[in-house]
Motif scaffolding. Structure first.
Motif, mmCIF file in Angstrom:
data_model
loop_
_atom_site.group_PDB
_atom_site.id
_atom_site.type_symbol
_atom_site.label_atom_id
_atom_site.label_comp_id
_atom_site.label_asym_id
_atom_site.label_seq_id
_atom_site.Cartn_x
_atom_site.Cartn_y
_atom_site.Cartn_z
ATOM 1 N N GLU A 44 6.450 -4.662 -5.879
ATOM 2 C CA GLU A 44 6.471 -5.262 -4.549
ATOM 3 C C GLU A 44 5.095 -5.200 -3.898
ATOM 4 O O GLU A 44 4.635 -6.160 -3.268
ATOM 5 N N SER A 48 2.784 -8.380 -2.901
ATOM 6 C CA SER A 48 2.332 -8.579 -1.525
ATOM 7 C C SER A 48 0.822 -8.715 -1.454
ATOM 8 O O SER A 48 0.282 -9.593 -0.776
ATOM 9 N N ARG A 49 0.129 -7.857 -2.175
ATOM 10 C CA ARG A 49 -1.339 -7.891 -2.140
ATOM 11 C C ARG A 49 -1.881 -9.147 -2.797
ATOM 12 O O ARG A 49 -2.891 -9.703 -2.358
ATOM 13 N N LYS A 54 7.514 -11.517 -5.946
ATOM 14 C CA LYS A 54 7.675 -10.560 -7.039
ATOM 15 C C LYS A 54 8.373 -11.178 -8.240
ATOM 16 O O LYS A 54 8.190 -10.719 -9.373
#
Length: 209
Positions: A44, A48-49, A54
């Motif tokens: 996750e 996100s980064r 995902k």
């Protein structure tokens, strides 16, 4: 009445988009491991980064360990290309000691580089408890590198610089294994001088000549 011309738009390049996503995922995985450590790095968090879903990561890799392993292998290839050399090469100048010292010095520099140190430590540690990952880590990263030492030592045997009865696969451990142990277990500093000494001891022995 003139026929209205429709504007044509090129189809989106999914290959380029996928490559951008893959590169972003590599960068995110390596950055997170360096910042928060392997245990706190999650799929996750990587997603996100990287700015992807995902499900995109799970489409390509089954676990965060697989993401990190592939990202780390790619990092090594990028570094080799940036240095103007092919991945996994040990030059043969005809001087065995100099060649070994040069490649081990480069290894020391890499091990002390934070960009390499965090993911390589994470993979080495995880490989001890994750047997399947450990096998792939060895097969994809360690064995290709060790085989280069074998090849260089065999070339030295052909040139008469190493005894013909020496097993290169065992001989390379005289200088590779102490470096790996010292780095992994923090038993002492690693430096060019240290690896130069390992090569001298390995090639010249400990008894008076």
């Amino acid at each position: 009445m003139a026929q209205k011309q429709s504007a044509t738009h090129p189809a989106p390049d999914t290959t380029r988009r996928s490559e951008r996503s893959r590169r972003a995922i590599y960068d995110a995985a390596l950055a997170l491991v360096a910042e928060v450590g392997y245990p706190k790095t999650t799929i996750e968090g990587i997603a996100s980064r990287a700015g992807v879903g995902k499900q995109t990561i799970y489409r390509w890799w089954p676990s965060k360990a697989d993401v990190l392993l592939e990202a780390f292998l790619d990092l090594g290839d990028q570094a080799a290309r940036a240095a103007g050399r092919q991945p996994y090469t040990i030059p043969d100048t005809g001087d065995l000691a100099a060649d070994l010292k040069n490649v081990l010095r480069a290894t020391v520099d890499e091990l002390r580089d934070p960009a390499f140190e965090a993911p390589s430590r994470a993979l080495a540690a995880e490989g001890l408890v994750n047997e399947e990952l450990g096998r792939r880590f060895v097969a994809k990263l360690l064995e290709p590198q060790l085989q280069l030492y074998v090849d260089r030592l065999r070339a030295a045997q052909d040139a008469g610089d190493v005894r013909a009865d020496v097993d290169p696969r065992i001989a390379l451990e005289l200088f590779v294994s102490p470096l790996a142990q010292r780095w992994l277990q923090h038993t002492g500093p690693i430096s060019h001088g240290y690896t130069d000494t390992l090569v001298d001891y390995a090639l010249n022995g400990l008894t008076p000549r």
